[in-house]
Design a protein around this motif. Structure first.
Motif, mmCIF file in Angstrom:
data_model
loop_
_atom_site.group_PDB
_atom_site.id
_atom_site.type_symbol
_atom_site.label_atom_id
_atom_site.label_comp_id
_atom_site.label_asym_id
_atom_site.label_seq_id
_atom_site.Cartn_x
_atom_site.Cartn_y
_atom_site.Cartn_z
ATOM 1 N N ARG A 115 -8.146 6.649 -1.770
ATOM 2 C CA ARG A 115 -8.520 5.307 -2.232
ATOM 3 C C ARG A 115 -9.182 5.297 -3.607
ATOM 4 N NH1 ARG A 115 -8.854 5.857 3.170
ATOM 5 N NH2 ARG A 115 -8.170 4.165 4.553
ATOM 6 N N PRO A 132 0.796 -1.239 0.000
ATOM 7 C CA PRO A 132 0.000 0.000 0.000
ATOM 8 C C PRO A 132 0.823 1.281 0.000
ATOM 9 C CG PRO A 132 -1.005 -1.607 1.446
ATOM 10 C CD PRO A 132 0.303 -2.201 1.009
ATOM 11 N N VAL A 133 2.017 1.263 0.574
ATOM 12 C CA VAL A 133 2.860 2.465 0.575
ATOM 13 C C VAL A 133 3.209 2.903 -0.851
ATOM 14 C CG1 VAL A 133 5.185 3.296 1.184
ATOM 15 C CG2 VAL A 133 3.794 2.110 2.886
ATOM 16 N N ARG A 134 3.316 1.928 -1.745
ATOM 17 C CA ARG A 134 3.671 2.239 -3.134
ATOM 18 C C ARG A 134 2.664 3.172 -3.792
ATOM 19 N NH1 ARG A 134 6.048 -0.994 -6.909
ATOM 20 N NH2 ARG A 134 5.224 0.626 -8.275
ATOM 21 N N TRP A 135 1.429 3.147 -3.336
ATOM 22 C CA TRP A 135 0.367 3.948 -3.948
ATOM 23 C C TRP A 135 0.698 5.438 -3.947
ATOM 24 C CZ3 TRP A 135 -3.491 2.303 -6.860
ATOM 25 C CH2 TRP A 135 -4.597 3.126 -7.090
ATOM 26 N N ALA A 136 1.468 5.880 -2.977
ATOM 27 C CA ALA A 136 1.783 7.303 -2.846
ATOM 28 C C ALA A 136 2.860 7.756 -3.824
ATOM 29 C CB ALA A 136 2.218 7.609 -1.411
ATOM 30 N N ALA A 160 7.037 10.992 -3.070
ATOM 31 C CA ALA A 160 5.596 10.761 -2.962
ATOM 32 C C ALA A 160 4.828 11.859 -3.686
ATOM 33 C CB ALA A 160 5.175 10.701 -1.501
ATOM 34 N N SER A 178 -1.639 11.012 -2.030
ATOM 35 C CA SER A 178 -1.931 10.684 -0.636
ATOM 36 C C SER A 178 -2.085 9.175 -0.478
ATOM 37 C CB SER A 178 -3.212 11.371 -0.174
ATOM 38 O OG SER A 178 -3.621 10.862 1.085
ATOM 39 N N TYR A 179 -1.410 8.632 0.498
ATOM 40 C CA TYR A 179 -1.572 7.223 0.851
ATOM 41 C C TYR A 179 -3.023 6.902 1.182
ATOM 42 C CZ TYR A 179 -1.201 3.150 4.036
ATOM 43 O OH TYR A 179 -1.358 1.945 4.682
ATOM 44 N N THR A 218 -5.379 0.713 2.189
ATOM 45 C CA THR A 218 -4.284 0.902 3.134
ATOM 46 C C THR A 218 -3.989 -0.420 3.844
ATOM 47 O OG1 THR A 218 -5.709 1.472 4.999
ATOM 48 C CG2 THR A 218 -5.050 3.281 3.518
ATOM 49 N N HIS A 248 -6.831 0.566 -4.582
ATOM 50 C CA HIS A 248 -5.908 0.738 -3.464
ATOM 51 C C HIS A 248 -6.627 0.580 -2.138
ATOM 52 C CE1 HIS A 248 -3.067 2.452 -0.676
ATOM 53 N NE2 HIS A 248 -3.828 3.508 -0.434
#
Length: 272
Positions: free
Chosen positions: A198, A175-179, A191, A194-195, A218, A216
């Motif tokens: 969604r 999930p961190v990759r989403w940022a 980054a 925002s993490y 978290t 996505h």
């Protein structure tokens, strides 16, 4: 993201479950052959890696001893993980939403030893055509989880078909990759999003119809999905990028993989 095509437009917007399923089934049907040609050598026909970091089940033992187990793979693609398990003594059923991927998997079966061949079924991971408590283990390696809007339904179905005491293990984009941008170079280390946002990543055509979607969640969302399905989270594996592995995969690379996590593997158990 695990797979990247050449979209007419890339955006982030709400996408309903039905639109997501239609887009991704069509995308993978169209890309199945090319995906196998591009990534088949990395994945192998009878190998089991949990992600681009090349964490192998042979080393991690996240599913336990495969010998004698009855195992279900969801989102199997061409079925290489299932074949590895079969070659090590498990009885495995490989499933995928995409008819193109199932056809590719069946074709690959013809090129491997009899001991590694597995049956395939086309089905939706959110509605599995199997009886309750049918399998000793269920897994998906970068399969269905990020490609559905309602991944909680996948968790619930995995729990339903698991026998008491069985394991459900799934890997997905960390999930961190989403940022961060999907860039294997320096640009992927800053980054940009925002993490906590969604809204899914969407590729769409000129008419605004989704052609590819990734969703996505978290880390907290994933844990709540697991527990809501009645499963117990027993481990969360975050593979480090190993020394000597210099082959990038899309946005994954040695540069990024040694600084931020790219993959999360959730190891879950159904209570006895």
């Amino acid at each position: 993201m695990y797979a990247v095509s050449s979209p007419t437009e890339a955006t982030r917007r709400p996408v309903e479950p039905a639109e997501t399923a239609t887009a991704n089934r069509t995308w993978w049907d169209g890309e199945a052959t090319a995906y196998y040609v591009e990534h088949g050598a990395f994945l192998g026909d009878t190998d089991f890696v949990w992600g681009p970091e090349r964490l192998r089940e042979e080393d991690a033992h996240l599913l336990g001893d495969p010998a004698g187990q009855l195992v279900l793979e969801i989102g199997a693609g061409s079925g290489q993980c299932s074949r590895w398990l079969a070659a090590h003594g498990a009885t495995v059923v490989a499933t995928d939403l995409s008819a193109g991927m199932v056809a590719t998997g069946v074709a690959v079966n013809d090129a491997v030893d009899d001991s590694a061949r597995v049956p395939f079924a086309q089905c939706d991971g959110r509605s599995l055509p199997f009886a309750d408590a049918s399998f000793d283990a269920v897994f998906t390696a970068y399969g269905v989880v990020p490609f559905v809007a309602d991944s909680d339904a996948v968790m619930a179905e995995a729990a339903r078909v698991l026998r008491p005491g069985g394991r459900f293990v799934f890997s997905t984009t960390h999930p961190v990759r989403w940022a961060f941008p999907d860039d294997p170079g320096q640009g992927g280390l800053t980054a940009r999003h925002s993490y906590f946002d969604r809204e899914p990543y969407v590729e769409q055509d000129a008419q605004g119809r989704a052609t590819y979607v990734e969703h996505h969640r978290t880390l907290g969302d994933r844990v709540r999905e697991v527990t809501a399905a009645g499963l117990v989270l027993v481990d969360l594996v975050e593979p480090e990028w190993p020394v000597g592995h210099d082959e990038p995969w899309g946005g994954w690379s040695p540069l990024r993989g040694r600084i931020i996590p790219g993959t999360a593997v959730f190891v879950c158990r159904k209570p006895s």
